[in-house]
Motif scaffolding. Structure first.
Motif, PDB file in Angstrom:
ATOM      1  N   MET A   1     -14.323 -10.802   6.625  1.00 42.96           N
ATOM      2  CA  MET A   1     -13.185 -10.268   5.923  1.00 42.96           C
ATOM      3  C   MET A   1     -13.407  -8.774   5.727  1.00 42.96           C
ATOM      4  SD  MET A   1     -11.398 -11.360   2.301  1.00 42.96           S
ATOM      5  CE  MET A   1     -12.798 -12.094   1.582  1.00 42.96           C
ATOM      6  N   THR A   2     -12.368  -7.991   5.971  1.00 40.75           N
ATOM      7  CA  THR A   2     -12.478  -6.550   5.795  1.00 40.75           C
ATOM      8  C   THR A   2     -12.413  -6.196   4.320  1.00 40.75           C
ATOM      9  OG1 THR A   2     -10.109  -6.157   5.885  1.00 40.75           O
ATOM     10  CG2 THR A   2     -11.288  -6.190   7.997  1.00 40.75           C
ATOM     11  N   GLU A   3     -12.821  -4.985   4.004  1.00 41.43           N
ATOM     12  CA  GLU A   3     -12.781  -4.535   2.610  1.00 41.43           C
ATOM     13  C   GLU A   3     -11.350  -4.527   2.092  1.00 41.43           C
ATOM     14  OE1 GLU A   3     -13.844  -0.602   0.023  1.00 41.43           O
ATOM     15  OE2 GLU A   3     -15.083  -1.056   1.767  1.00 41.43           O
ATOM     16  N   ALA A   4     -10.399  -4.110   2.914  1.00 43.25           N
ATOM     17  CA  ALA A   4      -8.994  -4.078   2.509  1.00 43.25           C
ATOM     18  C   ALA A   4      -8.482  -5.488   2.227  1.00 43.25           C
ATOM     19  CB  ALA A   4      -8.146  -3.404   3.581  1.00 43.25           C
ATOM     20  N   ALA A   5      -8.871  -6.441   3.074  1.00 45.34           N
ATOM     21  CA  ALA A   5      -8.439  -7.825   2.855  1.00 45.34           C
ATOM     22  C   ALA A   5      -9.052  -8.379   1.576  1.00 45.34           C
ATOM     23  CB  ALA A   5      -8.813  -8.690   4.051  1.00 45.34           C
ATOM     24  N   GLY A   6     -10.302  -8.043   1.300  1.00 47.64           N
ATOM     25  CA  GLY A   6     -10.950  -8.502   0.069  1.00 47.64           C
ATOM     26  C   GLY A   6     -10.283  -7.917  -1.160  1.00 47.64           C
ATOM     27  N   THR A   7      -9.914  -6.649  -1.110  1.00 48.79           N
ATOM     28  CA  THR A   7      -9.224  -5.996  -2.222  1.00 48.79           C
ATOM     29  C   THR A   7      -7.856  -6.620  -2.431  1.00 48.79           C
ATOM     30  OG1 THR A   7     -10.399  -3.950  -1.775  1.00 48.79           O
ATOM     31  CG2 THR A   7      -8.400  -3.782  -3.095  1.00 48.79           C
ATOM     32  N   ALA A   8      -7.146  -6.896  -1.349  1.00 49.72           N
ATOM     33  CA  ALA A   8      -5.825  -7.521  -1.458  1.00 49.72           C
ATOM     34  C   ALA A   8      -5.951  -8.914  -2.069  1.00 49.72           C
ATOM     35  CB  ALA A   8      -5.157  -7.603  -0.083  1.00 49.72           C
ATOM     36  N   GLY A   9      -6.969  -9.669  -1.677  1.00 50.44           N
ATOM     37  CA  GLY A   9      -7.176 -11.008  -2.234  1.00 50.44           C
ATOM     38  C   GLY A   9      -7.456 -10.965  -3.723  1.00 50.44           C
ATOM     39  N   ARG A  10      -8.285 -10.005  -4.154  1.00 53.41           N
ATOM     40  CA  ARG A  10      -8.572  -9.864  -5.592  1.00 53.41           C
ATOM     41  C   ARG A  10      -7.319  -9.445  -6.353  1.00 53.41           C
ATOM     42  NH1 ARG A  10     -13.293  -8.029  -3.412  1.00 53.41           N
ATOM     43  NH2 ARG A  10     -12.702  -5.840  -3.530  1.00 53.41           N
ATOM     44  N   SER A  11      -6.517  -8.590  -5.749  1.00 48.76           N
ATOM     45  CA  SER A  11      -5.280  -8.134  -6.379  1.00 48.76           C
ATOM     46  C   SER A  11      -4.320  -9.304  -6.584  1.00 48.76           C
ATOM     47  CB  SER A  11      -4.632  -7.054  -5.515  1.00 48.76           C
ATOM     48  OG  SER A  11      -3.416  -6.651  -6.077  1.00 48.76           O
ATOM     49  N   GLU A  12      -4.217 -10.183  -5.574  1.00 43.17           N
ATOM     50  CA  GLU A  12      -3.367 -11.370  -5.690  1.00 43.17           C
ATOM     51  C   GLU A  12      -3.885 -12.304  -6.780  1.00 43.17           C
ATOM     52  OE1 GLU A  12      -2.996 -13.276  -1.893  1.00 43.17           O
ATOM     53  OE2 GLU A  12      -1.882 -11.596  -1.026  1.00 43.17           O
ATOM     54  N   GLU A  13      -5.216 -12.467  -6.853  1.00 41.02           N
ATOM     55  CA  GLU A  13      -5.796 -13.322  -7.885  1.00 41.02           C
ATOM     56  C   GLU A  13      -5.521 -12.754  -9.275  1.00 41.02           C
ATOM     57  OE1 GLU A  13      -9.949 -13.758  -7.018  1.00 41.02           O
ATOM     58  OE2 GLU A  13      -9.560 -14.778  -5.125  1.00 41.02           O
ATOM     59  N   THR A  14      -5.629 -11.440  -9.415  1.00 39.37           N
ATOM     60  CA  THR A  14      -5.357 -10.793 -10.692  1.00 39.37           C
ATOM     61  C   THR A  14      -3.896 -10.972 -11.086  1.00 39.37           C
ATOM     62  OG1 THR A  14      -7.099  -9.173 -10.296  1.00 39.37           O
ATOM     63  CG2 THR A  14      -5.437  -8.582 -11.928  1.00 39.37           C
ATOM     64  N   ALA A  15      -2.986 -10.822 -10.131  1.00 37.25           N
ATOM     65  CA  ALA A  15      -1.558 -11.008 -10.401  1.00 37.25           C
ATOM     66  C   ALA A  15      -1.276 -12.449 -10.807  1.00 37.25           C
ATOM     67  CB  ALA A  15      -0.729 -10.616  -9.180  1.00 37.25           C
ATOM     68  N   ALA A  16      -1.894 -13.391 -10.134  1.00 39.01           N
ATOM     69  CA  ALA A  16      -1.705 -14.803 -10.478  1.00 39.01           C
ATOM     70  C   ALA A  16      -2.253 -15.096 -11.868  1.00 39.01           C
ATOM     71  CB  ALA A  16      -2.363 -15.701  -9.435  1.00 39.01           C
ATOM     72  N   LEU A  17      -3.401 -14.530 -12.195  1.00 41.89           N
ATOM     73  CA  LEU A  17      -3.983 -14.734 -13.526  1.00 41.89           C
ATOM     74  C   LEU A  17      -3.079 -14.142 -14.600  1.00 41.89           C
ATOM     75  CD1 LEU A  17      -6.171 -15.643 -15.476  1.00 41.89           C
ATOM     76  CD2 LEU A  17      -7.444 -13.546 -14.905  1.00 41.89           C
ATOM     77  N   ARG A  18      -2.580 -12.929 -14.380  1.00 38.27           N
ATOM     78  CA  ARG A  18      -1.670 -12.311 -15.354  1.00 38.27           C
ATOM     79  C   ARG A  18      -0.421 -13.152 -15.550  1.00 38.27           C
ATOM     80  NH1 ARG A  18      -2.905  -7.287 -13.193  1.00 38.27           N
ATOM     81  NH2 ARG A  18      -1.136  -7.450 -11.805  1.00 38.27           N
ATOM     82  N   ALA A  19       0.153 -13.635 -14.463  1.00 34.49           N
ATOM     83  CA  ALA A  19       1.368 -14.449 -14.541  1.00 34.49           C
ATOM     84  C   ALA A  19       1.079 -15.798 -15.203  1.00 34.49           C
ATOM     85  CB  ALA A  19       1.958 -14.652 -13.145  1.00 34.49           C
ATOM     86  N   ALA A  20      -0.083 -16.382 -14.937  1.00 37.65           N
ATOM     87  CA  ALA A  20      -0.457 -17.649 -15.576  1.00 37.65           C
ATOM     88  C   ALA A  20      -0.649 -17.440 -17.076  1.00 37.65           C
ATOM     89  CB  ALA A  20      -1.722 -18.222 -14.940  1.00 37.65           C
ATOM     90  N   GLN A  21      -1.251 -16.323 -17.463  1.00 39.96           N
ATOM     91  CA  GLN A  21      -1.426 -16.015 -18.890  1.00 39.96           C
ATOM     92  C   GLN A  21      -0.064 -15.856 -19.571  1.00 39.96           C
ATOM     93  OE1 GLN A  21      -4.084 -16.429 -20.579  1.00 39.96           O
ATOM     94  NE2 GLN A  21      -5.758 -15.075 -19.989  1.00 39.96           N
TER      95      GLN A  21
END
Length: 169
Positions: free
Chosen positions: A1-21
């Motif tokens: 996985m590229t660094e950009a793909a890893g950053t995008a994945g973390r960003s999606e996880e953060t957005a999902a966590l914020r929305a779940a909260q």
């Protein structure tokens, strides 16, 4: 996985966590709101309120686990929530129920947008359930459940935020 793909994945996880909260906070508020309005209803409407209260409690409990699974600490419920209007009678109680369900639908629409896979499917189901309950309480539906209150809400009107933003009482 590229660094950009890893950053995008973390960003999606953060957005999902914020929305779940946000969905969890809305469920806490919905449980509170149904506790208030349920005592002002009788007969079939009281049965409907009890069923909705139970559904919101179950969704709340599921979201607590979801937030933990996403690596977060679940937001706690406030001791009380400010209601958008007085609820002295059955008519006001049914209006409050519709407002609460509209707000819950709104946060689930955000979770649908932020999540992927099974969480997205669960959020879509919760959005659908809230929209159906809102239509039953109101007596009519809206074209785009979960989005209508955002498009039509007057910023000065606290009703759009009723029972879901966690405004302490």
């Amino acid at each position: 996985m590229t660094e950009a793909a890893g950053t995008a994945g973390r960003s999606e996880e953060t957005a999902a966590l914020r929305a779940a909260q946000a969905a969890l906070a809305a469920e806490h508020a919905a449980v509170y709101g149904y506790g208030v309005l349920g005592g002002r209803l009788e007969g079939r409407r009281r049965t409907d309120a009890t069923a909705a209260h139970d559904a919101h409690r179950a969704r709340r409990d599921t979201l607590v686990r979801t937030v933990r699974d996403l690596g977060g600490t679940p937001v706690a419920a406030d001791a009380a929530y400010a209601l958008p209007f007085a609820v002295p009678d059955p008519s006001a109680a049914m209006r409050l129920a519709a407002v609460v369900e509209d707000r819950v639908a709104g946060v689930y629409s955000d979770l649908v947008r932020a999540a992927r896979g099974p969480l997205r499917q669960d959020a879509a189901g919760a959005l659908r359930e809230a929209a159906v309950r809102a239509a039953r309480w109101r007596g009519s539906g809206v074209a785009f459940p979960g989005l209508a209150e955002k498009a039509s809400a007057d910023p000065a009107d606290a009703t759009a935020e009723a029972g879901a933003t966690g405004a302490p009482h």
